[in-house]
Design a protein around this motif. Structure first.
Motif, PDB file in Angstrom:
ATOM      1  N   UNK A  37       0.824  -1.210   0.000  1.00 48.31           N
ATOM      2  CA  UNK A  37       0.000   0.000   0.000  1.00 48.31           C
ATOM      3  C   UNK A  37       0.858   1.260   0.000  1.00 48.31           C
ATOM      4  N   UNK A  38       1.912   1.284   0.829  1.00 47.70           N
ATOM      5  CA  UNK A  38       2.798   2.453   0.881  1.00 47.70           C
ATOM      6  C   UNK A  38       3.521   2.651  -0.446  1.00 47.70           C
ATOM      7  N   UNK A  39       3.953   1.554  -1.075  1.00 51.72           N
ATOM      8  CA  UNK A  39       4.650   1.629  -2.357  1.00 51.72           C
ATOM      9  C   UNK A  39       3.736   2.230  -3.428  1.00 51.72           C
ATOM     10  N   UNK A  40       2.532   1.702  -3.553  1.00 48.88           N
ATOM     11  CA  UNK A  40       1.602   2.194  -4.573  1.00 48.88           C
ATOM     12  C   UNK A  40       1.312   3.678  -4.340  1.00 48.88           C
ATOM     13  N   UNK A  41       1.051   4.037  -3.103  1.00 52.41           N
ATOM     14  CA  UNK A  41       0.762   5.439  -2.782  1.00 52.41           C
ATOM     15  C   UNK A  41       1.953   6.337  -3.119  1.00 52.41           C
ATOM     16  N   UNK A  42       3.145   5.939  -2.714  1.00 51.01           N
ATOM     17  CA  UNK A  42       4.329   6.761  -2.958  1.00 51.01           C
ATOM     18  C   UNK A  42       4.567   6.981  -4.448  1.00 51.01           C
ATOM     19  N   UNK A  43       4.503   5.923  -5.234  1.00 47.86           N
ATOM     20  CA  UNK A  43       4.743   6.050  -6.676  1.00 47.86           C
ATOM     21  C   UNK A  43       3.642   6.888  -7.316  1.00 47.86           C
ATOM     22  N   UNK A  44       2.393   6.639  -6.951  1.00 50.62           N
ATOM     23  CA  UNK A  44       1.287   7.405  -7.532  1.00 50.62           C
ATOM     24  C   UNK A  44       1.374   8.880  -7.184  1.00 50.62           C
ATOM     25  N   UNK A 146      14.569   2.533  -9.921  1.00 47.13           N
ATOM     26  CA  UNK A 146      14.814   2.215  -8.510  1.00 47.13           C
ATOM     27  C   UNK A 146      14.848   0.715  -8.256  1.00 47.13           C
ATOM     28  N   UNK A 147      14.567  -0.053  -9.309  1.00 43.91           N
ATOM     29  CA  UNK A 147      14.529  -1.508  -9.178  1.00 43.91           C
ATOM     30  C   UNK A 147      15.583  -2.155 -10.066  1.00 43.91           C
ATOM     31  N   UNK A 148      16.154  -3.242  -9.583  1.00 47.25           N
ATOM     32  CA  UNK A 148      17.071  -4.041 -10.399  1.00 47.25           C
ATOM     33  C   UNK A 148      16.232  -4.764 -11.456  1.00 47.25           C
ATOM     34  N   UNK A 149      16.836  -5.147 -12.581  1.00 51.64           N
ATOM     35  CA  UNK A 149      16.059  -5.835 -13.622  1.00 51.64           C
ATOM     36  C   UNK A 149      15.303  -7.070 -13.118  1.00 51.64           C
ATOM     37  N   UNK A 150      15.907  -7.864 -12.233  1.00 51.27           N
ATOM     38  CA  UNK A 150      15.203  -9.039 -11.722  1.00 51.27           C
ATOM     39  C   UNK A 150      14.033  -8.654 -10.816  1.00 51.27           C
ATOM     40  N   UNK A 151      14.163  -7.549 -10.062  1.00 51.89           N
ATOM     41  CA  UNK A 151      13.062  -7.067  -9.225  1.00 51.89           C
ATOM     42  C   UNK A 151      11.905  -6.567 -10.096  1.00 51.89           C
ATOM     43  N   UNK A 152      12.264  -5.853 -11.146  1.00 58.10           N
ATOM     44  CA  UNK A 152      11.248  -5.342 -12.066  1.00 58.10           C
ATOM     45  C   UNK A 152      10.497  -6.499 -12.735  1.00 58.10           C
ATOM     46  N   UNK A 153      11.238  -7.520 -13.155  1.00 59.19           N
ATOM     47  CA  UNK A 153      10.608  -8.697 -13.779  1.00 59.19           C
ATOM     48  C   UNK A 153       9.692  -9.409 -12.779  1.00 59.19           C
ATOM     49  N   UNK A 154      10.164  -9.569 -11.537  1.00 59.74           N
ATOM     50  CA  UNK A 154       9.338 -10.228 -10.510  1.00 59.74           C
ATOM     51  C   UNK A 154       8.080  -9.410 -10.222  1.00 59.74           C
ATOM     52  N   UNK A 155       8.234  -8.101 -10.115  1.00 61.72           N
ATOM     53  CA  UNK A 155       7.077  -7.255  -9.854  1.00 61.72           C
ATOM     54  C   UNK A 155       6.087  -7.316 -11.013  1.00 61.72           C
ATOM     55  N   UNK A 156       6.588  -7.370 -12.232  1.00 65.56           N
ATOM     56  CA  UNK A 156       5.716  -7.515 -13.401  1.00 65.56           C
ATOM     57  C   UNK A 156       4.921  -8.803 -13.350  1.00 65.56           C
ATOM     58  N   UNK A 157       5.583  -9.897 -12.973  1.00 67.36           N
ATOM     59  CA  UNK A 157       4.885 -11.187 -12.854  1.00 67.36           C
ATOM     60  C   UNK A 157       3.836 -11.145 -11.741  1.00 67.36           C
ATOM     61  N   UNK A 158       4.203 -10.540 -10.627  1.00 68.11           N
ATOM     62  CA  UNK A 158       3.274 -10.430  -9.502  1.00 68.11           C
ATOM     63  C   UNK A 158       2.067  -9.582  -9.904  1.00 68.11           C
TER      64      UNK A 158
END
Length: 169
Positions: A37-44, A146-158
Motif C-alpha cells: 500500500x505504501x509503495x503504490x501510494x508513494x509512486x502514484x 529504482x529496481x534491479x532488472x530481476x526485481x522489475x521482472x518479478x514485480x511484473x509477474x506479480x
C-alpha cells in the motif's frame, strides 16, 4: 481496523453474523500488505505531482494514453471505463471536463445507440505527445530505475498474477 488479530477486536460484526472466524494476517503478511500500500501510494503521488506540473491529472493521462492505443484514438465510454476500473458515470463526468479543455470529444456510438465514443482531438494528441516524455521520465525516476532488472521482472509477474481476474474487463 487492522488486518492483524493482535491489533483488532477478537470478534468483528461480520464474523459475529456469519459465525466464521476471521483469517487474520500473520505479521509477515501484514508487513507485506502495508508495504505494498505504501509503495503504490508513494509512486502514484510522485508521478501525479509530475503530471500536475504539466497541467494533467493521472486520470487525464490515462484517458489520453489509452485512447492513443487505438489507431484512430477512439474507444467506447464503456470500454474506457472498464479499462480504468471506473463506473461509466464517473468517466462521463471526467470526460466532460476533458471535453471542456478540448482534449477529447464525444461522438455517437454507431454500434450502441445509448452509448458514446470518446475521441482524441488534435489538442489531445498534441497534449499527450508533449506530456509523454516527461511522464516516462517520471515513471523511470520514481519506479523503473529504482529496481534491479530481476526485481522489475518479478514485480511484473506479480502484478500480472494479481490483476488476472481483471483481464476480461
Amino acid at each position: 481496523m487492522s488486518t492483524n488479530e493482535a491489533d483488532s477486536p477478537v470478534e468483528t460484526e461480520s464474523s459475529a453474523k456469519t459465525g466464521s472466524p476471521v483469517d487474520w494476517l500473520a505479521p509477515d503478511e501484514e508487513r507485506a500488505w502495508r508495504a505494498y500500500l505504501r509503495m503504490v501510494t508513494a509512486v502514484q503521488v510522485r508521478t501525479a505531482q509530475d503530471l500536475a506540473e504539466l497541467g494533467l491529472s493521472e486520470p487525464d493521462y490515462e484517458v489520453l494514453s489509452t485512447l492513443s492505443e487505438h489507431e484512430d484514438g477512439t474507444s467506447t465510454l464503456h470500454e474506457q471505463a472498464a479499462k480504468m476500473g471506473w463506473s461509466r458515470s464517473r468517466l462521463s463526468r471526467h470526460a466532460s471536463r476533458m471535453e471542456a479543455r478540448e482534449l477529447i470529444r464525444r461522438a455517437p456510438d454507431p454500434a450502441d445507440g445509448r452509448g458514446c465514443l470518446l475521441v482524441l482531438t488534435p489538442t489531445g494528441w498534441d497534449t499527450l505527445r508533449d506530456a509523454a516524455p516527461s511522464h516516462v521520465a517520471s515513471v523511470r525516476r520514481h519506479f523503473v530505475d529504482r529496481l534491479a532488472p530481476d526485481e522489475l521482472a518479478a514485480l511484473g509477474r506479480i502484478a500480472q498474477k494479481l490483476s488476472a481476474d481483471r483481464d476480461g474487463l
